[in-house]
Design a protein around this motif. Structure first.
Motif, PDB file in Angstrom:
ATOM      1  N   TRP A 225       2.495  -9.299  -1.870  1.00 38.12           N
ATOM      2  CA  TRP A 225       1.282  -8.878  -1.160  1.00 38.12           C
ATOM      3  C   TRP A 225       0.179  -9.915  -1.371  1.00 38.12           C
ATOM      4  CZ3 TRP A 225      -0.730  -5.611   2.311  1.00 38.12           C
ATOM      5  CH2 TRP A 225      -2.081  -5.280   2.253  1.00 38.12           C
ATOM      6  N   LYS A 269       4.945  -1.264  -0.720  1.00 33.20           N
ATOM      7  CA  LYS A 269       3.788  -1.761   0.015  1.00 33.20           C
ATOM      8  C   LYS A 269       3.531  -0.836   1.187  1.00 33.20           C
ATOM      9  CE  LYS A 269       4.347  -5.504   2.396  1.00 33.20           C
ATOM     10  NZ  LYS A 269       4.545  -6.929   2.745  1.00 33.20           N
ATOM     11  N   GLY A 273      -2.107  -1.524   0.506  1.00 31.35           N
ATOM     12  CA  GLY A 273      -1.675  -2.535  -0.447  1.00 31.35           C
ATOM     13  C   GLY A 273      -0.486  -2.094  -1.266  1.00 31.35           C
TER      14      GLY A 273
END
Length: 454
Positions: A225, A269, A273
């Motif tokens: 991420w 995810k 986030g």
């Protein structure tokens, strides 16, 4: 710049930008926006923007199964017959899948071999490594594979720890993870394994002895991420590896996971986030979101539910299990034509990415969303619930009920939908095989291609 350079030269320059920067460039001025749109430079249709299904590793089955959602788009098959050897998925990232010796794009049926990794620096009797894939198609079609170390016992099979077997006392006291932590990383751009050093910020998770006291099975979950790789490690901590500055941090698990032996943590995810699900043996789930705004890396509570299994639901659902292992065993369909029937089974009827539909399926006939608390309390059959993963674009978690039905639970409304049968044909009927799900990977297709020199 558009006044200084001919349009064809400027177009060629802009064309070299990655999709993320192409999108930003559309906002620079009208001339740039016109060039990008006129020449169709921003191919957002190639990027992973929808959920295609969930790859599932069942214990004792030689290949991963694909539990696929309906779509009118191109068919994505879970049959990797174009690989030299049948094997199972060990990781995924933004449309690519990681196998033991290959990186695969199932949407385009491309595969790229991985060269053997050099021997690690650590004493092999005490340590082993797991592979994790890093890929961001909005920046580049290139990918990387990270080898993350973990602790094991001498003369014990991979990933099976036995805390009763003592190591050298000096090794037991080693800080874990070490700092610096030397990782082997494969780059598809350079096509070689390289060593990269990552220095720890903050405290260690503990020492080697602490890691060996953890439950033997650690779910192999990770998240990539915004330039950071998050890896779930032994003793229920998360290793946050920043690829840009060569540093890593240890993130402690949520409070309801700390000190609990028979509790698993799953990373994923989703919309906001990095998420995690804390799953207790009592089928209780706690959902958290990682807050990094204050720099303290805190898990923020999102939802908590004790999900009680309901009765087994029969009949078709909107999702389909492709039953890959059954095909490999030479199973013949009624008309004797495997290929024709398989194609018909994989033909999907909707490209709507809303996996939580308003039309109920099977015996869920209450006219739309089902309040799972009422329904599940009413039909308790003594089954169990497995966690399959997070929806990458919606606050939805996917569950398996007693290895029979796939379920989607909406975090914001506390409502559930039956997705259909996910039980492989004849699975669990063989003597000596314990049926359970080992790992699962929500899959978002990337329609791009590896570079020709990959």
């Amino acid at each position: 710049m558009e006044n200084l350079l001919p349009e064809d030269v400027l177009t060629n320059i802009i064309h070299r930008l990655a999709p993320r920067y192409l999108a930003i460039s559309r906002c620079v001025c009208k001339a740039w926006c016109t060039i990008i749109d006129t020449h169709n430079l921003l191919r957002v249709d190639l990027l992973p923007r929808s959920l295609c299904g969930i790859f599932i590793n069942f214990n004792e089955l030689s290949m991963s199964e694909f539990f696929s959602r309906p779509s009118k788009g191109p068919m994505v098959s879970g049959n990797f017959d174009y690989l030299p050897l049948s094997s199972r998925i060990i990781g995924h990232c933004n449309g690519l899948l990681l196998f033991h010796k290959y990186v695969v794009n199932p949407a385009t049926r491309q595969s790229a071999p991985l060269p053997p990794c050099p021997s690690p620096n650590m004493v092999i009797e005490h340590f082993c490594h797991r592979e994790y894939l890093v890929f961001d198609p909005t920046l580049s079609p290139r990918y990387e594979v990270f080898m993350i170390p973990e602790i094991r016992q001498p003369n014990v099979r991979y990933n099976m720890l036995n805390s009763d077997n003592k190591l050298d006392p000096a090794i037991e006291e080693f800080e874990w993870p070490p700092s610096p932590c030397i990782l082997h990383v494969f780059s598809s751009r350079r096509k070689v394994w390289e060593k990269r050093s990552f220095v720890r910020e903050g405290e260690a998770a503990g020492n080697v002895a602490d890691m060996r006291l953890d439950h033997p099975y650690v779910p192999d979950t990770s998240v990539y991420w915004r330039g950071v790789l998050y890896v779930y490690c032994q003793n229920k901590f998360v290793m946050r590896i920043s690829l840009s500055n060569g540093k890593y941090q240890v993130i402690k698990p949520p409070l309801d996971c700390q000190g609990m032996t028979y509790t698993n943590l799953y990373l994923g995810k989703s919309v906001k986030g990095v998420y995690c699900a804390v799953h207790h043996l009592t089928s209780h789930f706690g959902i958290y979101i990682l807050d990094e705004s204050s720099g303290k890396m805190e898990w923020v509570f999102k939802d908590s539910r004790s999900i009680q299994p309901c009765q087994i639901i029969d009949g078709p659902g909107p999702w389909t299990l492709q039953d890959i292992n059954n095909q490999e065993q030479g199973f013949e369909y009624e008309d004797g034509n495997n290929e024709a029937v398989v194609e018909d089974r994989f033909e999907w009827n909707s490209d709507n990415d809303n996996v939580i539909e308003t039309n109920s399926r099977g015996k869920y006939n209450s006219g739309g969303y089902i309040n799972f608390l009422e329904r599940w309390a009413r039909y308790n059959s003594g089954g169990y619930i497995d966690f399959l993963g997070f929806h990458p674009y919606k606050e939805v978690i996917f569950l398996s009920h007693t290895l029979r039905r796939g379920l989607a639970y909406h975090l914001n409304s506390s409502k559930i939908q039956d997705l259909g049968n996910l039980h492989p044909t004849n699975y669990g009927t063989e003597v000596g095989i314990q049926p359970f799900i080992e790992e699962s990977f929500p899959y978002t297709p990337w329609m791009g291609w590896f570079p020709e020199d990959n």
